[in-house]
Design a protein around this motif. Structure first.
Motif, PDB file in Angstrom:
ATOM      1  N   PHE A 137      -5.318  -6.391  -1.844  1.00 37.48           N
ATOM      2  CA  PHE A 137      -4.732  -5.142  -2.325  1.00 37.48           C
ATOM      3  C   PHE A 137      -3.218  -5.277  -2.272  1.00 37.48           C
ATOM      4  N   ARG A 138      -2.550  -4.422  -3.005  1.00 35.22           N
ATOM      5  CA  ARG A 138      -1.111  -4.330  -2.841  1.00 35.22           C
ATOM      6  C   ARG A 138      -0.704  -2.866  -2.900  1.00 35.22           C
TER       7      ARG A 138
ATOM      8  N   ARG B  25      -2.488   2.310  -2.623  1.00 35.83           N
ATOM      9  CA  ARG B  25      -2.954   0.944  -2.412  1.00 35.83           C
ATOM     10  C   ARG B  25      -3.943   0.604  -3.538  1.00 35.83           C
ATOM     11  N   GLN B  26      -3.719  -0.543  -4.156  1.00 33.17           N
ATOM     12  CA  GLN B  26      -4.471  -0.903  -5.352  1.00 33.17           C
ATOM     13  C   GLN B  26      -5.099  -2.287  -5.182  1.00 33.17           C
TER      14      GLN B  26
ATOM     15  N   THR C  59       6.492  -6.725  -6.580  1.00 36.71           N
ATOM     16  CA  THR C  59       7.035  -6.413  -5.271  1.00 36.71           C
ATOM     17  C   THR C  59       6.177  -5.365  -4.583  1.00 36.71           C
ATOM     18  N   ALA C  60       5.663  -5.694  -3.404  1.00 27.30           N
ATOM     19  CA  ALA C  60       4.755  -4.783  -2.691  1.00 27.30           C
ATOM     20  C   ALA C  60       4.349  -5.426  -1.368  1.00 27.30           C
TER      21      ALA C  60
ATOM     22  N   VAL D 244       5.915  -9.006  -0.128  1.00 26.67           N
ATOM     23  CA  VAL D 244       6.408  -9.838  -1.228  1.00 26.67           C
ATOM     24  C   VAL D 244       7.546  -9.092  -1.911  1.00 26.67           C
ATOM     25  N   THR D 245       8.681  -9.745  -2.027  1.00 18.78           N
ATOM     26  CA  THR D 245       9.841  -9.146  -2.678  1.00 18.78           C
ATOM     27  C   THR D 245      10.292 -10.069  -3.797  1.00 18.78           C
ATOM     28  N   VAL D 246      10.242  -9.567  -5.006  1.00 21.78           N
ATOM     29  CA  VAL D 246      10.606 -10.369  -6.172  1.00 21.78           C
ATOM     30  C   VAL D 246      11.953  -9.900  -6.699  1.00 21.78           C
TER      31      VAL D 246
END
Length: 129
Positions: free
Chosen positions: A37-38, A45-46, A91-92, A125-127
């Motif tokens: 999930f993210r 939350r998906q 990003t999540a 995670v950061t893009v």
């Protein structure tokens, strides 16, 4: 006691690749549906990808299909998520989850978090563009 622990998150530039791992420890009897999930800030939350560990069937949310690949490493008791061509929108916080397969249809469809019983702490995670 079953535990899940994610790793592999961090900063990444748009267009790059990322590999997230979820290590499972303890007994996991019945929890044959594993998923990633993210959750982005301010959003729900998906589920992005799931895998039925008994048969290997995978499912993906339409928004990530073609870029995300979920896989299992039975020897290491790990579930991995490969992300290609990462986007800023990826990003999540990414969470690993375990649940029981559904009956009467795809065992691990793209469904909500309420169907999953076990959760890891998440990996961020950061893009950047």
């Amino acid at each position: 006691q079953e535990q899940l622990m994610e790793s592999g998150g961090g900063p990444v530039e748009a267009g790059g690749t990322l590999r997230l791992s979820c290590a499972a420890t303890g007994s996991r009897s019945g929890y044959l549906c594993m998923a990633w999930f993210r959750q982005a800030p301010g959003e729900e939350r998906q589920l992005v990808a799931s895998i039925y560990t008994l048969g290997g069937q995978t499912n993906y949310d339409h928004s990530v299909k073609g870029r995300f690949t979920i896989s299992r490493n039975s020897a290491k008791n790990e579930i991995n998520l490969n992300i290609n061509s990462v986007k800023v929108a990826d990003t999540a916080m990414y969470y690993c989850a375990a649940g029981r397969p559904l009956i009467g249809g795809p065992p691990c469809p793209v469904i909500g978090p309420e169907y999953f019983d076990l959760w890891g702490q998440g990996t961020k995670v950061t893009v950047s563009s």
